[in-house]
Design a protein around this motif. Structure first.
Motif, short mmCIF file in Angstrom:
data_model
loop_
_atom_site.label_atom_id
_atom_site.label_comp_id
_atom_site.label_asym_id
_atom_site.label_seq_id
_atom_site.Cartn_x
_atom_site.Cartn_y
_atom_site.Cartn_z
N GLY A 43 -5.68 31.48 -35.52
CA GLY A 43 -4.89 30.87 -34.44
C GLY A 43 -6.03 30.96 -33.32
N LYS A 44 -6.49 31.88 -33.16
CA LYS A 44 -7.11 32.03 -31.73
C LYS A 44 -8.59 31.09 -31.73
CE LYS A 44 -7.65 36.61 -32.11
NZ LYS A 44 -7.93 37.98 -31.52
N VAL A 49 10.30 38.09 -33.75
CA VAL A 49 10.25 38.41 -35.17
C VAL A 49 11.52 38.91 -35.89
CG1 VAL A 49 7.82 38.80 -35.06
CG2 VAL A 49 9.24 40.56 -34.75
N CYS A 50 11.54 38.82 -37.13
CA CYS A 50 12.97 39.24 -38.13
C CYS A 50 12.19 40.70 -38.70
CB CYS A 50 13.35 38.38 -38.76
SG CYS A 50 14.40 37.29 -37.95
N ILE A 51 12.82 41.61 -38.98
CA ILE A 51 12.44 42.86 -39.39
C ILE A 51 13.41 43.08 -40.58
CG2 ILE A 51 12.07 45.27 -39.26
CD1 ILE A 51 10.02 43.41 -37.66
N ILE A 52 13.12 43.23 -41.75
CA ILE A 52 13.77 43.70 -43.00
C ILE A 52 14.01 44.92 -42.91
CG2 ILE A 52 12.72 41.52 -44.26
CD1 ILE A 52 11.06 43.63 -45.95
N ARG A 90 -5.50 42.94 -53.12
CA ARG A 90 -4.65 41.80 -52.45
C ARG A 90 -4.52 41.95 -51.08
NH1 ARG A 90 -2.23 43.60 -57.28
NH2 ARG A 90 -2.06 42.06 -58.82
N LEU A 91 -4.69 40.83 -50.64
CA LEU A 91 -4.42 40.64 -49.19
C LEU A 91 -2.91 40.46 -48.98
CD1 LEU A 91 -5.81 40.45 -46.16
CD2 LEU A 91 -6.08 38.12 -46.62
N ASP A 92 -2.00 41.34 -48.78
CA ASP A 92 -0.80 41.32 -48.58
C ASP A 92 -0.26 40.87 -47.29
OD1 ASP A 92 -0.27 41.97 -51.47
OD2 ASP A 92 -0.31 43.91 -50.88
N GLY A 93 -0.71 41.16 -46.69
CA GLY A 93 -0.34 40.82 -45.03
C GLY A 93 -1.11 39.56 -44.55
N HIS A 94 -2.26 39.45 -43.65
CA HIS A 94 -2.84 38.48 -43.28
C HIS A 94 -4.21 39.17 -42.47
CE1 HIS A 94 -1.19 39.46 -39.17
NE2 HIS A 94 -2.05 38.72 -38.76
N LYS A 115 6.52 30.26 -37.80
CA LYS A 115 5.92 30.74 -39.11
C LYS A 115 4.63 31.28 -39.32
CE LYS A 115 10.24 29.72 -40.49
NZ LYS A 115 10.86 30.09 -39.22
N GLY A 116 3.95 31.59 -38.15
CA GLY A 116 2.58 31.96 -38.10
C GLY A 116 2.71 33.46 -38.19
N SER A 117 1.42 33.90 -38.16
CA SER A 117 1.24 35.41 -38.57
C SER A 117 0.94 36.13 -36.93
CB SER A 117 0.02 35.68 -39.40
OG SER A 117 0.28 35.20 -40.49
N ILE A 118 1.28 37.11 -37.10
CA ILE A 118 1.04 38.07 -35.63
C ILE A 118 1.11 39.53 -36.06
CG2 ILE A 118 3.50 38.30 -35.00
CD1 ILE A 118 2.01 37.83 -32.05
N THR A 119 0.19 40.41 -35.44
CA THR A 119 0.36 41.92 -35.58
C THR A 119 1.02 42.50 -34.61
OG1 THR A 119 -1.68 41.44 -36.95
CG2 THR A 119 -1.01 43.77 -36.41
N ILE A 120 1.83 43.43 -34.90
CA ILE A 120 2.81 44.17 -33.93
C ILE A 120 2.40 45.47 -33.98
CG2 ILE A 120 4.91 44.58 -32.51
CD1 ILE A 120 5.81 41.92 -33.29
N ASN A 121 1.94 46.20 -33.48
CA ASN A 121 1.63 47.63 -33.55
C ASN A 121 0.99 48.07 -35.06
OD1 ASN A 121 2.32 48.89 -31.08
ND2 ASN A 121 4.28 49.55 -31.64
N GLY A 122 0.39 47.00 -35.41
CA GLY A 122 -0.53 47.06 -36.79
C GLY A 122 0.27 46.49 -37.91
N ILE A 123 1.35 45.92 -37.59
CA ILE A 123 2.23 45.41 -38.61
C ILE A 123 2.22 43.73 -38.70
CG2 ILE A 123 4.89 45.40 -39.73
CD1 ILE A 123 5.23 47.64 -37.64
N SER A 124 1.85 43.36 -39.93
CA SER A 124 1.56 42.18 -40.25
C SER A 124 2.96 41.38 -40.29
CB SER A 124 0.91 41.68 -41.60
OG SER A 124 1.10 40.33 -41.92
N LEU A 125 3.34 40.48 -39.42
CA LEU A 125 4.60 39.92 -39.26
C LEU A 125 4.49 38.38 -39.07
CD1 LEU A 125 5.99 42.52 -36.86
CD2 LEU A 125 7.05 42.41 -39.10
#
Length: 195
Positions: free
Chosen positions: A186-187, A157-160, A91-95, A135-145
């Protein structure tokens, strides 16, 4: 190829400088499953495993990588986000994450909410000002957010609680530097619109 879903928050055991490069030795639970030549994302940076011993493995970050990421600031004892490559059929859970860092950003503000956190970031490179969208995707220190707020050279970004506790976000302070990989789709869209 990665998904931005962190597998482990691991410890950096050793940092050795060698000419313009650094060798990082990492202690991770999944080390016994690794093999030489495997790619792993370290704070979102795709690096190749060059040696394995017991529960530790080593990678090299070259000068080019150090100039574009926060890996040059890593010290022994620091925690680092790790993700192994995705498997075909999973599964592609992030992006879609390549592990190729576009630039670093600075954390400008951390707001504690009732059960979550808002982290705000700013970056200098103007060529990426239209690459984040709400509402788009970004990766911060490897984390899909997911981007919450997007402005020129700034976003938040909001962090749970789960992400806060199980990634390096719980160690991030205002003024801290993070690795940013903008969404690949996006790029490409931004490039087509600009040409």
């Amino acid at each position: 190829m990665f998904t931005g879903i962190i597998e482990e928050l691991a410890s950096v055991k050793k940092v050795e400088k060698n000419k313009g490069n650094i060798h990082l030795t990492i202690e991770a639970k999944f080390t016994p499953e690794l093999r030489i030549d495997q790619s792993i994302a370290h704070n979102g940076v795709c690096l190749t495993v060059i040696s394995i011993k017991d529960n530790q493995y080593s990678v090299i970050a070259i000068k080019e990588t150090l100039e574009k990421t926060n890996l040059g600031n890593i010290m022994p004892g620091d925690k680092i986000n790790l993700e192994r490559c995705m498997k075909i059929g999973d599964r592609l859970d992030g992006h879609i994450v390549q592990g190729h860092i576009d630039l670093t950003a600075t954390c400008t503000k951390i707001e504690t909410l009732d059960g979550s956190w808002v982290f705000k970031f700013k970056y200098a490179k103007k060529s990426f000002t239209e690459t984040t969208v709400e509402k788009g995707s970004i990766t911060i220190n490897g984390i899909s957010l997911t981007v919450v707020d997007s402005k020129d050279s700034e976003f938040s970004v909001c962090i749970i609680p789960y992400t806060f506790e199980n990634t390096s976000f719980k160690y991030l302070k205002e003024g801290g530097q993070v690795n940013i990989e903008f969404d690949i789709i996006g790029k490409y869209v931004a490039r087509m619109m600009n040409s």
